[in-house]
Every structure is written in C-alpha cells, then in structure tokens.
Write a protein that holds these residues in place. Sequence first.
Motif, PDB file in Angstrom:
ATOM      1  N   ALA A 137       0.747  -1.097  -0.193  1.00  0.00           N
ATOM      2  CA  ALA A 137       0.366  -0.154  -0.363  1.00  0.00           C
ATOM      3  C   ALA A 137       1.220   1.482  -0.168  1.00  0.00           C
ATOM      4  O   ALA A 137       0.565   3.004  -0.948  1.00  0.00           O
ATOM      5  CB  ALA A 137      -1.038   0.087   1.228  1.00  0.00           C
ATOM      6  N   ALA A 138       2.044   1.141   0.546  1.00  0.00           N
ATOM      7  CA  ALA A 138       2.915   2.598   0.834  1.00  0.00           C
ATOM      8  C   ALA A 138       3.428   2.489  -0.430  1.00  0.00           C
ATOM      9  O   ALA A 138       4.436   3.642  -0.897  1.00  0.00           O
ATOM     10  CB  ALA A 138       3.348   2.250   2.112  1.00  0.00           C
ATOM     11  N   ARG A 139       3.248   1.839  -1.283  1.00  0.00           N
ATOM     12  CA  ARG A 139       3.998   1.879  -2.648  1.00  0.00           C
ATOM     13  C   ARG A 139       3.231   1.519  -3.998  1.00  0.00           C
ATOM     14  O   ARG A 139       3.585   2.162  -4.785  1.00  0.00           O
ATOM     15  CB  ARG A 139       5.019   0.510  -2.405  1.00  0.00           C
ATOM     16  CG  ARG A 139       6.756   0.523  -1.866  1.00  0.00           C
ATOM     17  CD  ARG A 139       6.399  -0.407  -1.588  1.00  0.00           C
ATOM     18  NE  ARG A 139       8.279  -0.211  -0.382  1.00  0.00           N
ATOM     19  CZ  ARG A 139       8.221  -0.335   0.609  1.00  0.00           C
ATOM     20  NH1 ARG A 139       6.759   0.323   0.840  1.00  0.00           N
ATOM     21  NH2 ARG A 139       8.894   0.081   1.403  1.00  0.00           N
ATOM     22  N   SER A 140       1.489   1.900  -3.014  1.00  0.00           N
ATOM     23  CA  SER A 140       1.466   2.548  -4.621  1.00  0.00           C
ATOM     24  C   SER A 140       0.586   3.845  -4.569  1.00  0.00           C
ATOM     25  O   SER A 140       0.141   4.174  -4.226  1.00  0.00           O
ATOM     26  CB  SER A 140      -0.353   1.092  -4.206  1.00  0.00           C
ATOM     27  OG  SER A 140      -1.323   1.899  -5.041  1.00  0.00           O
ATOM     28  N   ASN A 141       0.308   3.997  -6.112  1.00  0.00           N
ATOM     29  CA  ASN A 141      -0.819   5.568  -6.675  1.00  0.00           C
ATOM     30  C   ASN A 141      -1.963   4.868  -6.009  1.00  0.00           C
ATOM     31  O   ASN A 141      -2.358   5.823  -6.455  1.00  0.00           O
ATOM     32  CB  ASN A 141      -0.447   4.982  -8.135  1.00  0.00           C
ATOM     33  CG  ASN A 141       1.401   5.368  -8.466  1.00  0.00           C
ATOM     34  OD1 ASN A 141       2.156   5.585  -7.479  1.00  0.00           O
ATOM     35  ND2 ASN A 141       1.639   4.905  -9.303  1.00  0.00           N
ATOM     36  N   ASP A 142      -2.626   3.510  -5.684  1.00  0.00           N
ATOM     37  CA  ASP A 142      -4.067   4.021  -5.307  1.00  0.00           C
ATOM     38  C   ASP A 142      -4.261   4.709  -4.379  1.00  0.00           C
ATOM     39  O   ASP A 142      -5.183   4.710  -4.381  1.00  0.00           O
ATOM     40  CB  ASP A 142      -4.879   2.393  -6.041  1.00  0.00           C
ATOM     41  CG  ASP A 142      -4.372   2.005  -7.269  1.00  0.00           C
ATOM     42  OD1 ASP A 142      -4.955   2.829  -8.210  1.00  0.00           O
ATOM     43  OD2 ASP A 142      -4.105   0.806  -7.389  1.00  0.00           O
ATOM     44  N   ILE A 143      -3.049   4.756  -3.130  1.00  0.00           N
ATOM     45  CA  ILE A 143      -3.070   5.273  -2.328  1.00  0.00           C
ATOM     46  C   ILE A 143      -2.597   6.744  -2.277  1.00  0.00           C
ATOM     47  O   ILE A 143      -1.537   7.286  -2.390  1.00  0.00           O
ATOM     48  CB  ILE A 143      -2.189   4.807  -1.444  1.00  0.00           C
ATOM     49  CG1 ILE A 143      -2.792   3.225  -0.778  1.00  0.00           C
ATOM     50  CG2 ILE A 143      -2.321   5.585   0.622  1.00  0.00           C
ATOM     51  CD1 ILE A 143      -4.286   2.790  -0.889  1.00  0.00           C
ATOM     52  N   PRO A 144      -3.350   7.619  -1.404  1.00  0.00           N
ATOM     53  CA  PRO A 144      -2.772   9.207  -1.387  1.00  0.00           C
ATOM     54  C   PRO A 144      -1.351   9.236  -1.360  1.00  0.00           C
ATOM     55  O   PRO A 144      -0.907   8.402  -0.085  1.00  0.00           O
ATOM     56  CB  PRO A 144      -4.401   9.475  -0.604  1.00  0.00           C
ATOM     57  CG  PRO A 144      -5.749   8.376  -1.190  1.00  0.00           C
ATOM     58  CD  PRO A 144      -4.799   7.600  -0.962  1.00  0.00           C
ATOM     59  N   LEU A 145      -0.602  10.039  -1.623  1.00  0.00           N
ATOM     60  CA  LEU A 145       0.673  10.208  -1.232  1.00  0.00           C
ATOM     61  C   LEU A 145       0.430  10.768   0.787  1.00  0.00           C
ATOM     62  O   LEU A 145       1.525  10.941   0.661  1.00  0.00           O
ATOM     63  CB  LEU A 145       1.397  11.105  -2.369  1.00  0.00           C
ATOM     64  CG  LEU A 145       2.544  12.166  -1.434  1.00  0.00           C
ATOM     65  CD1 LEU A 145       3.552  10.845  -2.584  1.00  0.00           C
ATOM     66  CD2 LEU A 145       2.684  13.296  -3.197  1.00  0.00           C
ATOM     67  N   GLU A 146       0.187  10.862   0.808  1.00  0.00           N
ATOM     68  CA  GLU A 146       0.209  11.598   2.164  1.00  0.00           C
ATOM     69  C   GLU A 146      -0.990  10.413   2.986  1.00  0.00           C
ATOM     70  O   GLU A 146       0.261   9.749   4.092  1.00  0.00           O
ATOM     71  CB  GLU A 146      -1.229  12.650   2.911  1.00  0.00           C
ATOM     72  CG  GLU A 146      -1.331  13.357   3.689  1.00  0.00           C
ATOM     73  CD  GLU A 146      -1.980  14.264   4.673  1.00  0.00           C
ATOM     74  OE1 GLU A 146      -2.281  14.487   5.409  1.00  0.00           O
ATOM     75  OE2 GLU A 146      -2.744  14.607   3.225  1.00  0.00           O
ATOM     76  N   ARG A 147      -1.202   9.328   2.884  1.00  0.00           N
ATOM     77  CA  ARG A 147      -1.479   8.371   2.994  1.00  0.00           C
ATOM     78  C   ARG A 147      -0.069   7.527   3.709  1.00  0.00           C
ATOM     79  O   ARG A 147       0.098   6.260   4.376  1.00  0.00           O
ATOM     80  CB  ARG A 147      -2.906   7.413   3.189  1.00  0.00           C
ATOM     81  CG  ARG A 147      -2.706   5.591   3.372  1.00  0.00           C
ATOM     82  CD  ARG A 147      -2.894   6.305   5.452  1.00  0.00           C
ATOM     83  NE  ARG A 147      -2.985   5.077   5.701  1.00  0.00           N
ATOM     84  CZ  ARG A 147      -2.775   4.056   6.875  1.00  0.00           C
ATOM     85  NH1 ARG A 147      -2.385   4.973   7.512  1.00  0.00           N
ATOM     86  NH2 ARG A 147      -3.180   3.457   7.070  1.00  0.00           N
ATOM     87  N   ARG A 148       0.580   7.335   1.930  1.00  0.00           N
ATOM     88  CA  ARG A 148       1.701   6.123   1.514  1.00  0.00           C
ATOM     89  C   ARG A 148       3.127   7.193   2.633  1.00  0.00           C
ATOM     90  O   ARG A 148       3.447   6.259   3.329  1.00  0.00           O
ATOM     91  CB  ARG A 148       1.813   6.798  -0.257  1.00  0.00           C
ATOM     92  CG  ARG A 148       1.475   5.502  -0.630  1.00  0.00           C
ATOM     93  CD  ARG A 148       0.758   6.109  -1.763  1.00  0.00           C
ATOM     94  NE  ARG A 148       1.933   6.598  -2.902  1.00  0.00           N
ATOM     95  CZ  ARG A 148       2.354   7.686  -4.247  1.00  0.00           C
ATOM     96  NH1 ARG A 148       1.653   7.326  -4.326  1.00  0.00           N
ATOM     97  NH2 ARG A 148       3.309   6.862  -4.515  1.00  0.00           N
ATOM     98  N   HIS A 149       2.852   8.218   2.674  1.00  0.00           N
ATOM     99  CA  HIS A 149       3.935   9.604   3.786  1.00  0.00           C
ATOM    100  C   HIS A 149       3.545   8.044   5.434  1.00  0.00           C
ATOM    101  O   HIS A 149       4.863   8.493   5.543  1.00  0.00           O
ATOM    102  CB  HIS A 149       4.071  10.064   3.460  1.00  0.00           C
ATOM    103  CG  HIS A 149       4.713  10.958   2.187  1.00  0.00           C
ATOM    104  ND1 HIS A 149       4.621  12.436   1.591  1.00  0.00           N
ATOM    105  CD2 HIS A 149       5.772  10.538   1.220  1.00  0.00           C
ATOM    106  CE1 HIS A 149       5.486  12.345   0.379  1.00  0.00           C
ATOM    107  NE2 HIS A 149       5.451  11.260   0.214  1.00  0.00           N
ATOM    108  N   GLU A 150       2.137   8.509   5.927  1.00  0.00           N
ATOM    109  CA  GLU A 150       2.197   8.208   6.791  1.00  0.00           C
ATOM    110  C   GLU A 150       2.585   7.140   7.368  1.00  0.00           C
ATOM    111  O   GLU A 150       3.378   6.694   8.358  1.00  0.00           O
ATOM    112  CB  GLU A 150       0.610   8.887   7.072  1.00  0.00           C
ATOM    113  CG  GLU A 150      -0.019   8.445   8.799  1.00  0.00           C
ATOM    114  CD  GLU A 150      -1.188   7.926   8.436  1.00  0.00           C
ATOM    115  OE1 GLU A 150      -1.764   8.301   9.904  1.00  0.00           O
ATOM    116  OE2 GLU A 150      -2.194   7.733   7.909  1.00  0.00           O
ATOM    117  N   LEU A 151       2.097   6.051   6.273  1.00  0.00           N
ATOM    118  CA  LEU A 151       2.884   4.087   6.424  1.00  0.00           C
ATOM    119  C   LEU A 151       4.097   4.605   6.619  1.00  0.00           C
ATOM    120  O   LEU A 151       4.335   3.635   7.418  1.00  0.00           O
ATOM    121  CB  LEU A 151       1.835   3.414   5.030  1.00  0.00           C
ATOM    122  CG  LEU A 151       0.829   3.505   5.206  1.00  0.00           C
ATOM    123  CD1 LEU A 151       0.273   2.866   3.510  1.00  0.00           C
ATOM    124  CD2 LEU A 151       0.925   2.197   6.296  1.00  0.00           C
TER     125      LEU A 151
END
Length: 398
Positions: free
Chosen positions: A259-273
Amino acid sequence: MLLRNCTLIDVVAQRHLPHAALLIEHDRITAIGRTADFPAAEPTVDLAGRYIAPGFIDPHVHLAFSAAADALDVLGDALVERAAANARTALRAGVTTLADCGSPGRLGLEFQKLSAPRVLVSLQPITLPGGHCHHFGALASGIQQLTTTANQLLDDGADFLKIIASGGGTSGATPPWEPQYTAVELRAVVDIGHARGRRVVAHCRAPAAIRAAVAAGIDRLEHLTWDTPSGVAYEPALAKEMAAQGTWADPTLPAGYRAARSNDIPLERRHELERHFGQRYPAYRRLTQEAGVRLLCGTDAGTPFVTFDDFALAPELLVDVAGYTPVQALTAATLWAAESLGLAADRGSLDVGKLADLVVLGQDPLTSVAALRRVEAVMVGGVWAIEPTRQVRNGVHV
C-alpha cells in the motif's frame, strides 16, 4: 514415487543434502538418502539437481478478503468462491498450509474442505461490540460471554481461537493503541483453548494489549506494532518475557508494505505508512536480535494490497527488516510456522514419517531469500498440486 537427483534442504540442520533422493508412499515420506542408494522405482521423477524444501506455511491469512483498498470494511459477495481462488493462488506461490485468522460466520468450515493447500481456521475472531473486526466477528464482552463464545467456536469446528486484544484498522472501531480486553479476560479464553487442545492467537497492536496477552499466556501475538497515539513504545523487558515463555511473534510485515508503494493510495497516506514503518522496524529487529523472540512469516493476505501470490515478501522482509539470514527466513516460513501451529509432528521439515508437502525451487534458498520466488512445483501429501515442467522432469517414468 521416488524423487531423485535433487538437493534436499534440511531446515533442522540448516544444510543441503546434494544428490538426494526422497521416497514417498501414500502421503508420507518413507525414506531419504543419496540417489545412488535407491534402486529404480516406478514412478520416478528426476529433478535434475533442483532444490526441494518443505512446503511454505502461512500462519495468518484471510481467505475471504479481496486485498482491495477497502477489504477490511467491505467483504462483498461470493466469499466461498473468492476464498477458493485465493487458496489456489497461495498454492502456486508454494504455500501448502495456511491458517485463516478470521472470516464471517461459519464460512471457515468451507475452507477446511480444501485439500490443497491445507487450511486451519479460527472461524470468527472474538472481539468487542464496536471493536476491530466487529462487522464479522464473534462479539463478546466480559468473562462469561468470552468463555461461552470460545467454547461455541470450538464446538463449531475452529482449529484455533483468535481474539482481538487491541484496536486495529477497521473504520470507526477501536483505535490500534487501545486495548480491548484485560489480562484476566484473555486468560479465560486461553484456558478454554488449552483445555481443549487448541492454540490461541491474539491481534495485538497496543503495548497494553501486548502486556495483557503475554500475562495471559497467549500462544502467538499478531502484528506487535507497539502503537501509541504519538508513535511506537517498544518495551524491552516485555520482549524478554515473551522470549522466556516461548511466545511466538508474527509481525505480518507485508501488511501495508505494498500500500505504501501503490499509486492507488493518496500520497499523504503513503507517507504516513512509511513513517509508521520507520518507527516499527527497529522494534522488530530488537525483538529478535536483542530479546531472542522468533518471528514468523504471516502475510495477512487478503487485507488491503496484500495478495495471495506474494508469500515470499514475508521472508524477504524478515531479512531486510529484522536482520534474518536466508536460512532463518526459510526456517520461519516452514519449521517455526509448523511449531507455532502445533503441526511440527507432520509438517515443517522434510523428514521420514512426515507428510510429503514440499516445493521444488530453481535456486538455493539457503544463500538467497529471493529463491523462495522461484517455485517450480508444489506437492501436497504426495500428489503434485503444481506439476514440474518438462524441463524440470528430466527422466520421468510413469
């Protein structure tokens, strides 16, 4: 069947046995030795030097889940069909045994009917009303309800019990840093399980929940993220207590990784992960390197972005995150997983008398964990579930 001319991986002695042969009768291994020691037998499969290892064991999956972004909150329809498809996918990745750690109602009883891979089920996870996984869990609060629920799940056919000791990722439910049950309540479930010969595992993310679970004698702790509202609060003394009493730890490292590497997840959430992983990963390394707790290879497959074809990610992350060697990672994926599930008498290593559950690999798993992605064939109970290709099966006689 005689499997000959292979390199057998002995995970107990952590060594190779080159030029090996393995004799299988019915569903069991009946002899192991050098190829030259065995007379011609029918049928014979010449594996042309390929590596054979025990079948992989995934102690934490959710067969009914879709691995979609909303998998924790929306189960959807056709769950039996989805579960069967997920199981077949896991099998192609070399998983010969898996443990379903929570599904709606008595759906898990359908999973037990699968012959390959072999499936153990907890049925519904035990949780609080409004707690993590409440929308498909067995709801119970207080010792009386907990003991009644635990006994009912075992009466219905659960192979083990799972209890949600802290909050988690279910929308609108208990947050991860809050415990859901006391040590006394958890102990009541442990006593029921152990009295009936069953293991008990606990979803544990909050430090207080981890403390309660260890005090209660829970057999295996899942996730162990040590979450607090402000970050991570690893407790070295508690980790040593886990090691001293033989508590298994399954960090389910793949959960959130894709999920942290998926473009389907908002960038802010990826950074949070990524921030969360940066805080948790040192704790996992300390858990094993300092305290000596043995970590497992549960994937949490079915949860968001954790797919069933990606089992190898778990041992790869044990190497990268926890500092395991390839040998330790393979052992975690086989023998230790079998021990944690109470299955080591039959599974987890290639030994005479054990079930003929094995994988054929194209590379050496003792030198590179990447070899666990090179699954060329899978056998369950002496039957090819995924047959060797013609290139592998040099000199096949049938």
